[in-house]
Design a protein around this motif. Sequence first.
Motif, mmCIF file in Angstrom:
data_model
loop_
_atom_site.group_PDB
_atom_site.id
_atom_site.type_symbol
_atom_site.label_atom_id
_atom_site.label_comp_id
_atom_site.label_asym_id
_atom_site.label_seq_id
_atom_site.Cartn_x
_atom_site.Cartn_y
_atom_site.Cartn_z
ATOM 1 N N ALA A 177 0.822 -1.210 0.000
ATOM 2 C CA ALA A 177 0.000 0.000 0.000
ATOM 3 C C ALA A 177 0.852 1.255 0.000
ATOM 4 O O ALA A 177 1.934 1.281 0.593
ATOM 5 C CB ALA A 177 -0.914 0.023 1.220
ATOM 6 N N ILE A 178 0.346 2.281 -0.674
ATOM 7 C CA ILE A 178 0.858 3.643 -0.542
ATOM 8 C C ILE A 178 -0.211 4.401 0.233
ATOM 9 O O ILE A 178 -1.367 4.460 -0.185
ATOM 10 C CB ILE A 178 1.089 4.315 -1.906
ATOM 11 N N SER A 188 4.028 -5.366 1.450
ATOM 12 C CA SER A 188 3.550 -6.449 2.293
ATOM 13 C C SER A 188 2.374 -7.158 1.637
ATOM 14 O O SER A 188 1.702 -6.594 0.761
ATOM 15 C CB SER A 188 3.110 -5.901 3.659
ATOM 16 N N ALA A 189 2.135 -8.387 2.110
ATOM 17 C CA ALA A 189 0.938 -9.115 1.700
ATOM 18 C C ALA A 189 -0.141 -9.031 2.777
ATOM 19 O O ALA A 189 -1.179 -9.694 2.677
ATOM 20 C CB ALA A 189 1.288 -10.577 1.431
ATOM 21 N N ALA A 190 0.090 -8.207 3.794
ATOM 22 C CA ALA A 190 -0.877 -8.042 4.884
ATOM 23 C C ALA A 190 -2.160 -7.401 4.346
ATOM 24 O O ALA A 190 -2.153 -6.757 3.301
ATOM 25 C CB ALA A 190 -0.274 -7.174 5.982
ATOM 26 N N PRO A 191 -3.277 -7.561 5.047
ATOM 27 C CA PRO A 191 -4.542 -6.978 4.605
ATOM 28 C C PRO A 191 -4.454 -5.467 4.415
ATOM 29 O O PRO A 191 -3.731 -4.771 5.140
ATOM 30 C CB PRO A 191 -5.510 -7.329 5.743
ATOM 31 N N ALA A 192 -5.212 -4.951 3.464
ATOM 32 C CA ALA A 192 -5.171 -3.527 3.124
ATOM 33 C C ALA A 192 -5.528 -2.642 4.311
ATOM 34 O O ALA A 192 -4.913 -1.582 4.504
ATOM 35 C CB ALA A 192 -6.116 -3.253 1.961
ATOM 36 N N PRO A 208 5.105 -10.306 6.877
ATOM 37 C CA PRO A 208 6.156 -9.288 6.900
ATOM 38 C C PRO A 208 5.664 -7.961 6.319
ATOM 39 O O PRO A 208 4.894 -7.937 5.358
ATOM 40 C CB PRO A 208 7.264 -9.892 6.018
ATOM 41 N N ILE A 209 6.100 -6.867 6.918
ATOM 42 C CA ILE A 209 5.807 -5.529 6.414
ATOM 43 C C ILE A 209 7.127 -4.768 6.330
ATOM 44 O O ILE A 209 7.867 -4.703 7.310
ATOM 45 C CB ILE A 209 4.831 -4.767 7.325
#
Length: 314
Positions: free
Chosen positions: A150-151, A174-178, A275-276
């Motif tokens: 995300a940006i 990251s692949a974490a939720p938006a 991971p972020i």
Amino acid sequence: MADITAASVKELRERTGAGMMDCKKALTENGGEMEASVDWLRTKGLAAAAKKAGRTAAEVLVGVAVAGTKGAVVEINSETDFVAKNEQFQSFVRDVAQLALTTAGDVEALKAAAYPSGGTVADKLTENIATIGENQSLRRTRVLEVPQGAIVSYVHNAAAPNMGKIGVLVALESAAPADVLTALGKQIAMHIAAANPLALDDSGLDADLMAREKAIAMEKATESGKPANIIEKMVQGTMAKFRKESALLSQLFVIDGKTPIADVVAAAAKDAGSPIVLKAYERFQLGEGIEKATSDFAAEVAATAGIKKPDPVS
């Protein structure tokens, strides 16, 4: 010897917080050179660190736009802040920020981009100057993008949605939720707006800036009269503190005042189970680095009336 004017003393006081006589002495010792005088006051322990942006001078708006995993920030200047409230101008800033998403952070490419209502961005800017009645300029733009993640944008002192005095972009990979990334990015962006980091990490700090800070630290430590080995340790400690306080990832989170930003990101990644990585950021503050020409109205009136201008402070 250079003339030391009341205006230069006033400017130095505003930049450093030092007393009037100390500022006058600093300017005298340094031939009226402003930056050298700032450093001189700092070596004497009479001034706080110089502000990164110096005197914020130019007016109008910083605009941001985000589309998917790409974000853009632009700065458009004018002569007065009144233009920021002009709906025509706000629409222009909004359109230009959106167009900036396609121009890879290149100002000239952005000026040449096709404007929605016809012509180019440069053409529309010229039209605005004619119809609004103030000189305007598209000063700078930057674009951030991540392959996944995300940006997140944030505007401080907003004059309208997505435009204001300070605009920040944060790039999180990251692949974490938006929703997780948006919440984290917003907090980090607010921190950046407030703390004004100089680089993402200490490896990105400007070499000339670091050399200047080290020279100041060395002179201050030398004045202590301590042995050379102690002086070196003092300088190392001062520089370590400067690096920590200047780099985003090592700055203490403004919300709690104790957690490094790197740890804030790590904690969010742990909670999200993914991971972020804080890849990059951009922070535009309206007019930073621009010195605004100022006029002395009293002096202008005196000159018109043929009254002698007061002598400079000496």
